[in-house]
Design a protein around this motif. Structure first.
Motif, mmCIF file in Angstrom:
data_model
loop_
_atom_site.group_PDB
_atom_site.id
_atom_site.type_symbol
_atom_site.label_atom_id
_atom_site.label_comp_id
_atom_site.label_asym_id
_atom_site.label_seq_id
_atom_site.Cartn_x
_atom_site.Cartn_y
_atom_site.Cartn_z
ATOM 1 N N LYS A 168 -13.167 6.797 -3.360
ATOM 2 C CA LYS A 168 -12.385 6.344 -2.204
ATOM 3 C C LYS A 168 -12.364 4.826 -2.113
ATOM 4 O O LYS A 168 -11.336 4.222 -1.797
ATOM 5 N N GLN A 169 -13.496 4.190 -2.396
ATOM 6 C CA GLN A 169 -13.529 2.724 -2.380
ATOM 7 C C GLN A 169 -12.585 2.137 -3.418
ATOM 8 O O GLN A 169 -11.886 1.150 -3.169
ATOM 9 N N VAL A 170 -12.562 2.747 -4.622
ATOM 10 C CA VAL A 170 -11.667 2.254 -5.678
ATOM 11 C C VAL A 170 -10.220 2.409 -5.266
ATOM 12 O O VAL A 170 -9.379 1.509 -5.469
ATOM 13 N N LEU A 173 -9.358 -0.270 -2.742
ATOM 14 C CA LEU A 173 -9.176 -1.570 -3.389
ATOM 15 C C LEU A 173 -7.840 -1.637 -4.121
ATOM 16 O O LEU A 173 -7.167 -2.677 -4.111
ATOM 17 N N LYS A 174 -7.436 -0.540 -4.787
ATOM 18 C CA LYS A 174 -6.141 -0.528 -5.464
ATOM 19 C C LYS A 174 -4.999 -0.690 -4.476
ATOM 20 O O LYS A 174 -4.002 -1.367 -4.763
ATOM 21 N N SER A 175 -5.114 -0.070 -3.315
ATOM 22 C CA SER A 175 -4.053 -0.194 -2.313
ATOM 23 C C SER A 175 -3.976 -1.604 -1.730
ATOM 24 O O SER A 175 -2.913 -2.052 -1.326
ATOM 25 N N LEU A 176 -5.084 -2.301 -1.699
ATOM 26 C CA LEU A 176 -5.081 -3.673 -1.166
ATOM 27 C C LEU A 176 -4.522 -4.679 -2.167
ATOM 28 O O LEU A 176 -3.900 -5.659 -1.789
ATOM 29 N N VAL A 177 -4.709 -4.471 -3.467
ATOM 30 C CA VAL A 177 -4.246 -5.407 -4.500
ATOM 31 C C VAL A 177 -2.799 -5.068 -4.848
ATOM 32 O O VAL A 177 -2.506 -3.934 -5.206
ATOM 33 N N PRO A 178 -1.809 -6.052 -4.761
ATOM 34 C CA PRO A 178 -0.405 -5.771 -5.108
ATOM 35 C C PRO A 178 -0.260 -5.557 -6.608
ATOM 36 O O PRO A 178 -0.937 -6.179 -7.420
ATOM 37 N N SER A 179 0.696 -4.662 -6.991
ATOM 38 C CA SER A 179 0.910 -4.352 -8.403
ATOM 39 C C SER A 179 1.788 -5.411 -9.040
ATOM 40 O O SER A 179 2.869 -5.741 -8.544
ATOM 41 N N THR A 180 1.378 -5.995 -10.174
ATOM 42 C CA THR A 180 2.123 -7.058 -10.890
ATOM 43 C C THR A 180 2.755 -6.544 -12.173
ATOM 44 O O THR A 180 3.407 -7.302 -12.883
ATOM 45 N N GLU A 181 2.595 -5.300 -12.517
ATOM 46 C CA GLU A 181 3.154 -4.767 -13.749
ATOM 47 C C GLU A 181 4.641 -4.434 -13.553
ATOM 48 O O GLU A 181 5.031 -3.941 -12.502
ATOM 49 N N ARG A 182 5.444 -4.675 -14.597
ATOM 50 C CA ARG A 182 6.867 -4.350 -14.556
ATOM 51 C C ARG A 182 7.066 -2.879 -14.897
ATOM 52 O O ARG A 182 6.390 -2.362 -15.778
ATOM 53 N N PRO A 183 8.017 -2.254 -14.254
ATOM 54 C CA PRO A 183 8.250 -0.839 -14.585
ATOM 55 C C PRO A 183 8.835 -0.698 -15.973
ATOM 56 O O PRO A 183 9.688 -1.483 -16.379
#
Length: 256
Positions: A168-170, A173-183
Protein backbone atom coordinates in the motif's frame (compact mmCIF):
# COMPACT_ATOMS: atom_id res chain seq x y z
CA UNK A 1 34.22 -50.23 119.12
CA UNK A 2 33.57 -48.43 115.82
CA UNK A 3 30.72 -46.13 115.23
CA UNK A 4 27.72 -47.71 113.65
CA UNK A 5 26.12 -46.45 110.48
CA UNK A 6 23.42 -43.88 110.90
CA UNK A 7 20.47 -43.44 108.61
CA UNK A 8 20.85 -40.49 106.24
CA UNK A 9 17.67 -38.53 106.69
CA UNK A 10 16.53 -35.20 108.08
CA UNK A 11 17.04 -34.85 111.80
CA UNK A 12 13.76 -33.91 113.37
CA UNK A 13 15.21 -32.47 116.60
CA UNK A 14 16.28 -28.86 115.97
CA UNK A 15 19.05 -28.91 118.59
CA UNK A 16 20.54 -32.16 117.30
CA UNK A 17 20.19 -30.88 113.75
CA UNK A 18 22.08 -27.69 114.57
CA UNK A 19 24.88 -29.60 116.37
CA UNK A 20 25.25 -32.03 113.46
CA UNK A 21 25.33 -29.11 110.99
CA UNK A 22 28.11 -27.38 112.88
CA UNK A 23 30.23 -30.50 113.15
CA UNK A 24 29.84 -31.64 109.57
CA UNK A 25 30.29 -28.10 108.20
CA UNK A 26 33.61 -27.79 109.95
CA UNK A 27 34.65 -31.22 108.77
CA UNK A 28 33.64 -30.39 105.13
CA UNK A 29 35.57 -27.13 105.11
CA UNK A 30 38.57 -28.89 106.61
CA UNK A 31 38.44 -31.61 103.98
CA UNK A 32 38.18 -28.97 101.24
CA UNK A 33 41.25 -27.18 102.56
CA UNK A 34 43.17 -30.45 102.80
CA UNK A 35 42.16 -31.35 99.22
CA UNK A 36 43.37 -28.01 97.90
CA UNK A 37 46.71 -28.27 99.70
CA UNK A 38 47.44 -31.93 99.09
CA UNK A 39 46.35 -32.11 95.47
CA UNK A 40 47.05 -28.50 94.40
CA UNK A 41 43.45 -28.09 93.38
CA UNK A 42 41.29 -25.03 93.25
CA UNK A 43 38.46 -25.70 95.70
CA UNK A 44 35.50 -23.49 96.62
CA UNK A 45 32.69 -24.40 98.99
CA UNK A 46 29.49 -22.42 99.58
CA UNK A 47 27.13 -23.40 102.38
CA UNK A 48 23.81 -21.89 103.40
CA UNK A 49 22.30 -22.99 106.69
CA UNK A 50 18.62 -23.59 107.27
CA UNK A 51 18.45 -20.16 108.87
CA UNK A 52 20.02 -18.48 105.82
CA UNK A 53 23.54 -17.96 107.07
CA UNK A 54 26.37 -18.16 104.51
CA UNK A 55 29.54 -20.18 105.02
CA UNK A 56 32.16 -20.41 102.28
CA UNK A 57 35.67 -21.54 101.55
CA UNK A 58 37.83 -20.91 98.51
CA UNK A 59 41.45 -21.77 97.96
CA UNK A 60 41.95 -19.14 95.20
CA UNK A 61 39.23 -16.59 95.82
CA UNK A 62 35.54 -17.10 95.47
CA UNK A 63 35.01 -14.61 92.57
CA UNK A 64 37.87 -16.05 90.57
CA UNK A 65 36.64 -19.58 91.10
CA UNK A 66 33.07 -18.65 90.20
CA UNK A 67 34.22 -16.85 87.03
CA UNK A 68 36.18 -19.89 86.01
CA UNK A 69 33.23 -22.08 86.81
CA UNK A 70 30.91 -19.98 84.59
CA UNK A 71 33.37 -20.13 81.69
CA UNK A 72 33.64 -23.87 81.99
CA UNK A 73 29.91 -24.19 82.21
CA UNK A 74 29.39 -22.11 79.04
CA UNK A 75 32.07 -24.08 77.27
CA UNK A 76 30.46 -27.30 78.30
CA UNK A 77 27.07 -26.17 77.03
CA UNK A 78 28.61 -25.02 73.75
CA UNK A 79 30.45 -28.27 73.37
CA UNK A 80 27.29 -30.16 74.10
CA UNK A 81 25.36 -28.14 71.53
CA UNK A 82 28.07 -28.67 68.94
CA UNK A 83 28.13 -32.36 69.66
CA UNK A 84 24.37 -32.61 69.24
CA UNK A 85 24.52 -30.63 65.98
CA UNK A 86 27.31 -32.82 64.62
CA UNK A 87 25.43 -35.95 65.57
CA UNK A 88 22.28 -34.67 63.86
CA UNK A 89 24.24 -33.67 60.76
CA UNK A 90 25.92 -37.06 60.67
CA UNK A 91 22.53 -38.70 60.89
CA UNK A 92 21.16 -36.55 58.06
CA UNK A 93 24.26 -37.26 55.95
CA UNK A 94 23.73 -40.99 56.37
CA UNK A 95 20.07 -40.64 55.38
CA UNK A 96 21.02 -38.63 52.29
CA UNK A 97 23.66 -41.18 51.33
CA UNK A 98 21.07 -43.93 51.51
CA UNK A 99 18.64 -41.92 49.36
CA UNK A 100 21.35 -41.19 46.79
CA UNK A 101 22.22 -44.88 46.59
CA UNK A 102 18.55 -45.76 46.07
CA UNK A 103 18.13 -43.10 43.38
CA UNK A 104 21.26 -44.26 41.59
CA UNK A 105 20.00 -47.83 41.59
CA UNK A 106 16.60 -46.69 40.32
CA UNK A 107 18.26 -44.74 37.51
CA UNK A 108 20.31 -47.75 36.46
CA UNK A 109 17.21 -49.92 36.41
CA UNK A 110 15.32 -47.35 34.37
CA UNK A 111 17.97 -47.63 31.64
CA UNK A 112 17.92 -51.42 31.74
CA UNK A 113 20.84 -52.14 34.04
CA UNK A 114 21.19 -53.86 37.43
CA UNK A 115 18.02 -55.90 36.90
CA UNK A 116 19.30 -58.90 38.79
CA UNK A 117 17.49 -59.65 42.01
CA UNK A 118 14.18 -58.16 40.82
CA UNK A 119 11.10 -60.31 41.04
CA UNK A 120 8.45 -60.60 38.34
CA UNK A 121 6.25 -58.12 40.15
CA UNK A 122 9.09 -55.60 40.39
CA UNK A 123 9.83 -55.99 36.68
CA UNK A 124 6.17 -55.44 35.80
CA UNK A 125 6.10 -52.32 37.98
CA UNK A 126 9.27 -51.06 36.27
CA UNK A 127 7.75 -51.71 32.84
CA UNK A 128 4.63 -49.78 33.82
CA UNK A 129 6.72 -46.83 34.97
CA UNK A 130 8.69 -46.82 31.71
CA UNK A 131 5.45 -46.90 29.68
CA UNK A 132 4.04 -43.94 31.59
CA UNK A 133 7.32 -42.08 31.14
CA UNK A 134 7.30 -42.66 27.38
CA UNK A 135 3.71 -41.41 27.11
CA UNK A 136 4.62 -38.30 29.09
CA UNK A 137 7.62 -37.64 26.85
CA UNK A 138 5.52 -38.04 23.69
CA UNK A 139 2.87 -35.71 25.05
CA UNK A 140 5.43 -33.05 25.87
CA UNK A 141 7.01 -33.42 22.43
CA UNK A 142 3.67 -32.98 20.69
CA UNK A 143 2.94 -29.93 22.80
CA UNK A 144 6.26 -28.36 21.82
CA UNK A 145 5.61 -29.10 18.14
CA UNK A 146 2.17 -27.50 18.32
CA UNK A 147 3.62 -24.44 20.02
CA UNK A 148 6.29 -24.12 17.33
CA UNK A 149 3.65 -24.54 14.60
CA UNK A 150 1.46 -21.85 16.16
CA UNK A 151 4.47 -19.56 16.47
CA UNK A 152 5.34 -20.10 12.80
CA UNK A 153 1.73 -19.39 11.78
CA UNK A 154 1.72 -16.14 13.73
CA UNK A 155 5.01 -15.12 12.14
CA UNK A 156 3.59 -15.87 8.70
CA UNK A 157 0.49 -13.78 9.37
CA UNK A 158 2.65 -10.95 10.68
CA UNK A 159 4.82 -11.12 7.56
CA UNK A 160 1.73 -11.03 5.30
CA UNK A 161 0.38 -7.98 7.13
CA UNK A 162 3.72 -6.23 6.81
CA UNK A 163 3.92 -7.07 3.08
CA UNK A 164 0.41 -5.72 2.54
CA UNK A 165 1.30 -2.49 4.35
CA UNK A 166 4.46 -2.10 2.27
CA UNK A 167 2.49 -2.71 -0.94
CA UNK A 168 0.00 0.00 0.00
CA UNK A 169 2.85 2.40 0.76
CA UNK A 170 4.41 1.69 -2.65
CA UNK A 171 1.08 2.32 -4.39
CA UNK A 172 0.63 5.59 -2.50
CA UNK A 173 4.12 6.72 -3.49
CA UNK A 174 3.43 5.83 -7.14
CA UNK A 175 0.23 7.88 -7.07
CA UNK A 176 2.09 10.88 -5.66
CA UNK A 177 4.92 10.82 -8.27
CA UNK A 178 3.76 12.07 -11.79
CA UNK A 179 4.42 9.69 -14.70
CA UNK A 180 7.12 10.96 -17.17
CA UNK A 181 7.09 8.02 -19.59
CA UNK A 182 5.65 8.50 -23.09
CA UNK A 183 2.89 6.16 -24.17
CA UNK A 184 4.07 3.53 -26.64
CA UNK A 185 2.31 3.66 -30.04
CA UNK A 186 0.23 0.63 -30.84
CA UNK A 187 1.75 -1.89 -33.24
CA UNK A 188 0.31 -1.93 -36.74
CA UNK A 189 -0.53 -5.18 -38.43
CA UNK A 190 1.77 -5.99 -41.32
CA UNK A 191 0.08 -7.29 -44.50
CA UNK A 192 2.42 -8.29 -47.34
CA UNK A 193 1.47 -7.20 -50.84
CA UNK A 194 0.75 -9.79 -53.49
CA UNK A 195 3.03 -9.84 -56.49
CA UNK A 196 1.45 -10.58 -59.85
CA UNK A 197 3.57 -10.78 -62.95
CA UNK A 198 1.98 -11.02 -66.43
CA UNK A 199 3.57 -12.09 -69.76
CA UNK A 200 3.70 -9.04 -72.01
CA UNK A 201 5.83 -7.80 -74.80
CA UNK A 202 9.46 -6.95 -74.25
CA UNK A 203 8.91 -3.27 -74.56
CA UNK A 204 6.11 -3.42 -72.10
CA UNK A 205 7.93 -5.74 -69.72
CA UNK A 206 10.54 -3.24 -68.80
CA UNK A 207 7.98 -0.54 -68.18
CA UNK A 208 5.76 -2.91 -66.23
CA UNK A 209 8.65 -4.18 -64.28
CA UNK A 210 9.72 -0.68 -63.51
CA UNK A 211 6.19 0.27 -62.62
CA UNK A 212 5.65 -2.82 -60.57
CA UNK A 213 8.93 -2.34 -58.85
CA UNK A 214 8.04 1.27 -58.26
CA UNK A 215 4.68 0.27 -56.90
CA UNK A 216 6.26 -2.40 -54.78
CA UNK A 217 8.85 0.08 -53.70
CA UNK A 218 6.15 2.53 -52.71
CA UNK A 219 4.13 -0.13 -51.01
CA UNK A 220 7.14 -1.63 -49.32
CA UNK A 221 8.28 1.80 -48.35
CA UNK A 222 4.96 2.21 -46.57
CA UNK A 223 5.50 -1.14 -45.02
CA UNK A 224 9.00 -0.16 -44.04
CA UNK A 225 7.62 2.94 -42.47
CA UNK A 226 5.19 0.81 -40.54
CA UNK A 227 8.02 -1.47 -39.47
CA UNK A 228 10.22 1.46 -38.52
CA UNK A 229 12.95 0.78 -41.22
CA UNK A 230 14.95 3.61 -42.71
CA UNK A 231 14.84 4.37 -46.48
CA UNK A 232 18.51 3.48 -47.08
CA UNK A 233 18.16 0.12 -45.46
CA UNK A 234 15.06 -0.56 -47.47
CA UNK A 235 16.77 0.35 -50.80
CA UNK A 236 19.72 -1.89 -50.02
CA UNK A 237 17.37 -4.79 -49.28
CA UNK A 238 15.23 -4.25 -52.45
CA UNK A 239 18.08 -3.84 -54.96
CA UNK A 240 18.70 -7.62 -55.34
CA UNK A 241 14.97 -8.25 -55.71
CA UNK A 242 14.68 -5.73 -58.61
CA UNK A 243 17.65 -7.31 -60.35
CA UNK A 244 16.16 -10.78 -60.03
CA UNK A 245 12.87 -9.52 -61.45
CA UNK A 246 14.66 -8.12 -64.50
CA UNK A 247 16.52 -11.37 -65.08
CA UNK A 248 13.36 -13.44 -64.85
CA UNK A 249 11.61 -11.17 -67.38
CA UNK A 250 14.45 -11.45 -69.86
CA UNK A 251 14.49 -15.21 -69.60
CA UNK A 252 10.77 -15.45 -70.32
CA UNK A 253 11.16 -13.27 -73.41
CA UNK A 254 13.89 -15.50 -74.80
CA UNK A 255 11.78 -18.59 -74.37
CA UNK A 256 8.88 -17.01 -76.19
Amino acid sequence: MGRGKIEIKRIENATSRQVTFSKRRAGLLKKAQELSVLCDAEVAVIIFSSTGKLFEFSSSGMKRTLSRYNKCLDRSETSLVQYEAERQQSKEVNILKDEIAKLRMTHLRMIGKELKGLSLKDLQHLEHQLSEGILAVKGRKEQLLLEQLEKSRLQEQRAMVENEALRKQVEELKSLVPSTERPMPPFLEFQPLERKYALVKPDVISSNVVCNCAVEKQGDSDTSLHLGLSTDVYCKRKAPEIASCSNDSGAEMDQS
